[in-house]
Design a protein around this motif. Structure first.
Motif, PDB file in Angstrom:
ATOM      1  N   PHE A 129       0.819  -1.210   0.000  1.00  0.00           N
ATOM      2  CA  PHE A 129       0.000   0.000   0.000  1.00  0.00           C
ATOM      3  C   PHE A 129       0.853   1.261   0.000  1.00  0.00           C
ATOM      4  N   ILE A 130       2.101   1.168   0.459  1.00  0.00           N
ATOM      5  CA  ILE A 130       3.054   2.258   0.242  1.00  0.00           C
ATOM      6  C   ILE A 130       3.383   2.342  -1.248  1.00  0.00           C
ATOM      7  N   GLY A 131       3.484   1.184  -1.901  1.00  0.00           N
ATOM      8  CA  GLY A 131       3.681   1.180  -3.357  1.00  0.00           C
ATOM      9  C   GLY A 131       2.523   1.820  -4.086  1.00  0.00           C
ATOM     10  N   LEU A 132       1.308   1.519  -3.650  1.00  0.00           N
ATOM     11  CA  LEU A 132       0.123   2.146  -4.249  1.00  0.00           C
ATOM     12  C   LEU A 132       0.151   3.659  -4.041  1.00  0.00           C
ATOM     13  N   LEU A 133       0.537   4.092  -2.850  1.00  0.00           N
ATOM     14  CA  LEU A 133       0.650   5.528  -2.581  1.00  0.00           C
ATOM     15  C   LEU A 133       1.665   6.170  -3.514  1.00  0.00           C
ATOM     16  N   ALA A 134       2.816   5.536  -3.691  1.00  0.00           N
ATOM     17  CA  ALA A 134       3.840   6.073  -4.588  1.00  0.00           C
ATOM     18  C   ALA A 134       3.322   6.156  -6.022  1.00  0.00           C
ATOM     19  N   GLU A 135       2.656   5.100  -6.496  1.00  0.00           N
ATOM     20  CA  GLU A 135       2.133   5.113  -7.866  1.00  0.00           C
ATOM     21  C   GLU A 135       1.069   6.198  -8.041  1.00  0.00           C
ATOM     22  N   SER A 136       0.286   6.441  -7.008  1.00  0.00           N
ATOM     23  CA  SER A 136      -0.708   7.511  -7.065  1.00  0.00           C
ATOM     24  C   SER A 136      -0.040   8.870  -7.215  1.00  0.00           C
ATOM     25  N   MET A 137       1.031   9.083  -6.477  1.00  0.00           N
ATOM     26  CA  MET A 137       1.749  10.351  -6.552  1.00  0.00           C
ATOM     27  C   MET A 137       2.478  10.507  -7.883  1.00  0.00           C
ATOM     28  N   ILE A 138       2.977   9.400  -8.427  1.00  0.00           N
ATOM     29  CA  ILE A 138       3.608   9.433  -9.750  1.00  0.00           C
ATOM     30  C   ILE A 138       2.579   9.813 -10.812  1.00  0.00           C
ATOM     31  N   ALA A 139       1.397   9.202 -10.743  1.00  0.00           N
ATOM     32  CA  ALA A 139       0.344   9.490 -11.719  1.00  0.00           C
ATOM     33  C   ALA A 139      -0.092  10.944 -11.666  1.00  0.00           C
ATOM     34  N   ASP A 140      -0.019  11.554 -10.493  1.00  0.00           N
ATOM     35  CA  ASP A 140      -0.422  12.954 -10.331  1.00  0.00           C
ATOM     36  C   ASP A 140       0.748  13.919 -10.442  1.00  0.00           C
ATOM     37  N   ASP A 141       1.895  13.427 -10.918  1.00  0.00           N
ATOM     38  CA  ASP A 141       3.093  14.256 -11.142  1.00  0.00           C
ATOM     39  C   ASP A 141       3.617  14.911  -9.869  1.00  0.00           C
ATOM     40  N   VAL A 142       3.377  14.277  -8.738  1.00  0.00           N
ATOM     41  CA  VAL A 142       3.941  14.756  -7.476  1.00  0.00           C
ATOM     42  C   VAL A 142       5.298  14.101  -7.230  1.00  0.00           C
ATOM     43  N   LEU A 143       5.479  12.922  -7.792  1.00  0.00           N
ATOM     44  CA  LEU A 143       6.702  12.142  -7.632  1.00  0.00           C
ATOM     45  C   LEU A 143       7.171  11.688  -9.006  1.00  0.00           C
ATOM     46  N   ASP A 144       8.470  11.831  -9.285  1.00  0.00           N
ATOM     47  CA  ASP A 144       9.055  11.446 -10.563  1.00  0.00           C
ATOM     48  C   ASP A 144       9.714  10.083 -10.403  1.00  0.00           C
ATOM     49  N   LYS A 145       9.163   9.067 -11.063  1.00  0.00           N
ATOM     50  CA  LYS A 145       9.690   7.707 -10.892  1.00  0.00           C
ATOM     51  C   LYS A 145      11.088   7.548 -11.481  1.00  0.00           C
ATOM     52  N   ASP A 146      11.468   8.417 -12.415  1.00  0.00           N
ATOM     53  CA  ASP A 146      12.786   8.313 -13.054  1.00  0.00           C
ATOM     54  C   ASP A 146      13.842   9.182 -12.380  1.00  0.00           C
ATOM     55  N   ALA A 147      13.469   9.898 -11.349  1.00  0.00           N
ATOM     56  CA  ALA A 147      14.418  10.761 -10.644  1.00  0.00           C
ATOM     57  C   ALA A 147      15.318   9.947  -9.734  1.00  0.00           C
ATOM     58  N   PRO A 148      16.569  10.372  -9.565  1.00  0.00           N
ATOM     59  CA  PRO A 148      17.424   9.719  -8.566  1.00  0.00           C
ATOM     60  C   PRO A 148      16.840   9.879  -7.167  1.00  0.00           C
ATOM     61  N   VAL A 149      17.035   8.865  -6.350  1.00  0.00           N
ATOM     62  CA  VAL A 149      16.558   8.914  -4.975  1.00  0.00           C
ATOM     63  C   VAL A 149      17.114  10.149  -4.258  1.00  0.00           C
ATOM     64  N   THR A 150      18.353  10.491  -4.563  1.00  0.00           N
ATOM     65  CA  THR A 150      19.000  11.611  -3.876  1.00  0.00           C
ATOM     66  C   THR A 150      18.413  12.969  -4.269  1.00  0.00           C
ATOM     67  N   THR A 151      17.612  13.021  -5.323  1.00  0.00           N
ATOM     68  CA  THR A 151      16.895  14.254  -5.637  1.00  0.00           C
ATOM     69  C   THR A 151      15.972  14.636  -4.487  1.00  0.00           C
ATOM     70  N   TYR A 152      15.384  13.627  -3.869  1.00  0.00           N
ATOM     71  CA  TYR A 152      14.455  13.846  -2.767  1.00  0.00           C
ATOM     72  C   TYR A 152      15.141  13.701  -1.404  1.00  0.00           C
ATOM     73  N   VAL A 153      16.114  12.803  -1.328  1.00  0.00           N
ATOM     74  CA  VAL A 153      16.769  12.525  -0.043  1.00  0.00           C
ATOM     75  C   VAL A 153      18.288  12.610  -0.223  1.00  0.00           C
ATOM     76  N   PRO A 154      18.835  13.819  -0.217  1.00  0.00           N
ATOM     77  CA  PRO A 154      20.293  13.953  -0.384  1.00  0.00           C
ATOM     78  C   PRO A 154      21.091  13.308   0.735  1.00  0.00           C
ATOM     79  N   GLU A 155      20.441  13.030   1.859  1.00  0.00           N
ATOM     80  CA  GLU A 155      21.126  12.362   2.960  1.00  0.00           C
ATOM     81  C   GLU A 155      21.627  10.966   2.597  1.00  0.00           C
ATOM     82  N   LEU A 156      21.149  10.416   1.475  1.00  0.00           N
ATOM     83  CA  LEU A 156      21.569   9.077   1.043  1.00  0.00           C
ATOM     84  C   LEU A 156      22.683   9.118  -0.004  1.00  0.00           C
TER      85      LEU A 156
END
Length: 394
Positions: A129-156
């Motif tokens: 259901f976290i996956g479903l949440l992510a896919e929902s945000m991707i579909a609504d252009d809130v989250l970019d599935k092709d972006a590097p993880v560090t775009t959102y979390v530079p701590e990694l």
């Protein structure tokens, strides 16, 4: 391995004013172990800090048309014999079993003191259901599935996730080294989980632990391996992309649209962050409402549902140790069977399962407190139960 019979074991049976014997006390150290788990999985908020998921402002009514499953043809057991549906539920240490067919509840049964309004720990069913949440945000252009993880979390940036994209997290093809073998007492998963609920052994919570995962097994996208920290990393990305706590995003995009009618909760780790990989607690009926989001495709973006049903890379899955489970794939944090029934599953240790068949209209929600962690021990029994149920409902 010979297992003890199911127990109706509850601390609640200790009488008023009586002291609970030390050997019967549930603690943060033993609550996931049988028989303490029989009580603990329904009382996690008394053991671990949590963040509430409030009742939806528009609860969904669930239709009922109960069918006596005592008339169901016998389920085949592991020894080649036959057992009744009730025996199947007992042998798999069921706490709750709810079955929906074409949008209507046809079977609902509770054991071990659980009720219709009792939230139960879902363990890794949370991942799907976290996956479903992510896919929902991707579909609504809130989250970019092709972006590097560090775009959102530079701590990694100095971790094994540094060269990983969001879609690699969704399909667990990121390649970060981690041993998820629950049967191995020295496996990474046991040290890592201390950051969930054991303050004395924790070192900064899950996010700090993720930053310390620096090893890699393979290049991103070249192999599939199921690992719990990957979902926690995805949960961190989701929270950053959405600009809110994970529980708040989950409530707005999942809980409220599903019309969940009881209060649920996410367990939080030793640093106070929601446990994305295994923190969700819901009633059986509210888990059914969440499953209906996927089954019916209403309340979520069409593209999100389509992405989940399409599954992941089947060739990579076929090379993995999980190929014995099915000839399917793992994608968007869901187990996808690629069979003629449109079967997808969310699975959690100790007997948690959500099984959805988009072609037959069948949904099974089950919570359990099995003594053994891995669901592989009961996969065959569940496959035969689904087959018997499908044939019965034709």
């Amino acid at each position: 391995m010979t297992l003890p019979p199911p127990l109706d074991w509850q601390i609640a049976k200790i009488g008023p004013g009586q002291e609970v014997p030390p050997e019967h006390r549930v603690t943060r150290e033993n609550w996931r172990l049988y028989p303490y788990s029989r009580w603990a999985f329904q009382h996690t908020r008394e053991l671990v800090p949590s963040r509430a998921l409030c009742r939806s402002t528009a609860p969904r009514r669930l239709d009922e048309g109960f069918v006596p499953l005592d008339d169901l043809p016998s389920v085949g057991d592991d020894a080649g014999g036959a057992i009744s549906w009730a025996e199947f539920e007992a042998q798999t240490y069921t706490d709750a079993m709810l079955i929906i067919h074409n949008g209507t509840i046809i079977h609902e049964r509770y054991y071990n003191g659980m009720t219709r309004h009792t939230p139960h720990h879902a363990f890794s069913v949370s991942k799907s259901f976290i996956g479903l949440l992510a896919e929902s945000m991707i579909a609504d252009d809130v989250l970019d599935k092709d972006a590097p993880v560090t775009t959102y979390v530079p701590e990694l940036a100095d971790s094994g996730f540094a060269k990983v994209d969001v879609h690699h997290l969704l399909d667990m093809t990121d390649g970060v080294a981690f041993d998820e073998d629950y049967a191995n007492p020295g496996a990474d998963v046991h040290r890592y989980s201390a950051n969930y609920w054991t303050p004395a052994l924790a070192d900064g919570g899950v996010r700090a632990a993720l930053a310390r995962l620096t090893g890699r097994d393979h290049d991103p996208g070249s192999d599939f391996s199921y690992r719990t920290p990957v979902t926690d990393a995805l949960g961190w990305v989701i929270a950053r992309a959405g600009g809110k706590r994970l529980a708040d995003l989950f409530y707005e995009r999942m809980w409220q649209p599903a019309g969940c009618a009881d209060e649920g909760h996410f367990l939080v780790d030793t640093a106070g962050d929601e446990i994305a990989a295994s923190g969700l607690n819901t009633t059986a009926r509210d888990m059914a409402r969440l499953a209906l989001l996927v089954s019916e495709g209403t309340g979520i973006p069409t593209a999100a549902r389509a992405s989940i049903l399409s599954g992941g890379n089947r060739d990579l899955y076929a090379k993995s140790k999980y190929a014995e489970r099915s000839r399917g794939s793992y994608g968007s944090q869901w187990w996808v069977a690629h069979d003629g029934f449109g079967s997808i599953s969310a699975l959690g240790v100790y007997g948690q399962r959500v099984h959805i068949e988009t072609e037959t209209g069948l949904i099974m929600i089950r919570f359990g407190s099995h003594p053994l962690a891995s669901n592989l021990h009961t996969d065959g029994l569940h496959r035969r139960a689904f087959e018997a149920l499908r044939n019965f409902l034709r």
